[in-house]
Write a protein that holds these residues in place. Structure first.
Motif, PDB file in Angstrom:
ATOM      1  N   CYS A   3       0.870  -1.183   0.000  1.00 28.89           N
ATOM      2  CA  CYS A   3       0.000   0.000   0.000  1.00 28.89           C
ATOM      3  C   CYS A   3       0.904   1.230   0.000  1.00 28.89           C
ATOM      4  N   VAL A   5       1.122   5.239   1.515  1.00 30.39           N
ATOM      5  CA  VAL A   5       0.651   6.376   2.300  1.00 30.39           C
ATOM      6  C   VAL A   5       1.039   7.597   1.480  1.00 30.39           C
ATOM      7  N   LYS A   6       0.041   8.453   1.170  1.00 26.25           N
ATOM      8  CA  LYS A   6       0.271   9.577   0.264  1.00 26.25           C
ATOM      9  C   LYS A   6      -0.303  10.861   0.825  1.00 26.25           C
ATOM     10  N   ARG A   7       0.342  11.961   0.527  1.00 24.01           N
ATOM     11  CA  ARG A   7      -0.252  13.268   0.794  1.00 24.01           C
ATOM     12  C   ARG A   7      -1.433  13.424  -0.158  1.00 24.01           C
ATOM     13  N   PHE A  26       3.940   1.188   7.994  1.00 28.98           N
ATOM     14  CA  PHE A  26       2.815   2.116   7.959  1.00 28.98           C
ATOM     15  C   PHE A  26       2.944   3.154   9.071  1.00 28.98           C
ATOM     16  N   ALA A  29       5.703   5.597   8.295  1.00 25.19           N
ATOM     17  CA  ALA A  29       5.294   6.515   7.223  1.00 25.19           C
ATOM     18  C   ALA A  29       4.347   7.574   7.754  1.00 25.19           C
ATOM     19  N   MET A  30       3.409   7.179   8.595  1.00 23.45           N
ATOM     20  CA  MET A  30       2.470   8.141   9.180  1.00 23.45           C
ATOM     21  C   MET A  30       3.211   9.161  10.029  1.00 23.45           C
ATOM     22  N   SER A  34       3.080  12.901   8.516  1.00 24.83           N
ATOM     23  CA  SER A  34       2.118  13.720   9.261  1.00 24.83           C
ATOM     24  C   SER A  34       2.793  14.757  10.146  1.00 24.83           C
ATOM     25  N   MET A  39      -2.413   9.706  12.861  1.00 21.40           N
ATOM     26  CA  MET A  39      -3.610   9.539  12.042  1.00 21.40           C
ATOM     27  C   MET A  39      -4.687  10.552  12.405  1.00 21.40           C
ATOM     28  N   LEU A  51      -3.565  12.988   4.576  1.00 18.05           N
ATOM     29  CA  LEU A  51      -2.926  11.762   4.104  1.00 18.05           C
ATOM     30  C   LEU A  51      -3.989  10.727   3.765  1.00 18.05           C
ATOM     31  N   LEU A  53      -4.408   6.368   2.430  1.00 17.40           N
ATOM     32  CA  LEU A  53      -3.784   5.071   2.234  1.00 17.40           C
ATOM     33  C   LEU A  53      -4.354   4.502   0.946  1.00 17.40           C
ATOM     34  N   GLN A  54      -3.495   4.201  -0.007  1.00 13.41           N
ATOM     35  CA  GLN A  54      -3.937   3.725  -1.316  1.00 13.41           C
ATOM     36  C   GLN A  54      -3.396   2.322  -1.540  1.00 13.41           C
TER      37      GLN A  54
END
Length: 118
Positions: A3, A5-7, A26, A29-30, A34, A39, A51, A53-54
């Motif tokens: 997956c 994590v994206k702006r 994850f 990355a957060m 961030s 989150m 942010l 999650l894709q």
């Protein structure tokens, strides 16, 4: 599947995207993306989300660009990204902007034409 994590706005040529394959990745990355805020609540409205999650996909990656001048669309293009460079697009940002990665790029020059008015 991995997956990402994206702006939600301006992924900074890949610097604002982190591929994650585990809960530990994850969380890291957060933390990084961030600014240590972590989150957001599940009920955060779309326009306030920073942010996302894709889910990853095994297909090709394409990029689209549009160039406007004085409010008018003057050029647009769609490119197929080089899969060998996807993981490090941010490192190649300047070369991509200047077209140095294009075929025959060494034969090209960077020219900018501005309208000169009296």
């Amino acid at each position: 599947n991995p997956c990402f994590v994206k702006r939600t706005f301006d992924t900074l040529a890949g610097d604002g995207v982190v591929k994650v394959t585990s809960l530990e990745e994850f969380q890291a990355a957060m933390e990084r993306l961030s600014g240590s805020e972590g989150m957001q609540p599940a009920d955060t409205s779309g326009e306030n989300q920073q942010l996302i999650l894709q889910q990853g996909h095994p297909g090709d990656v394409h990029e689209g660009q549009a160039l406007f001048y004085e409010g008018e669309l003057v050029a647009c293009y769609l490119t197929l990204e080089n899969p060998d460079m996807i993981h490090s697009l941010g490192k190649h940002r300047t070369d991509m902007i200047l077209g140095r990665l294009a075929p025959n790029a060494k034969d090209k020059t960077l020219r900018l034409q501005l309208r000169v008015e009296d």
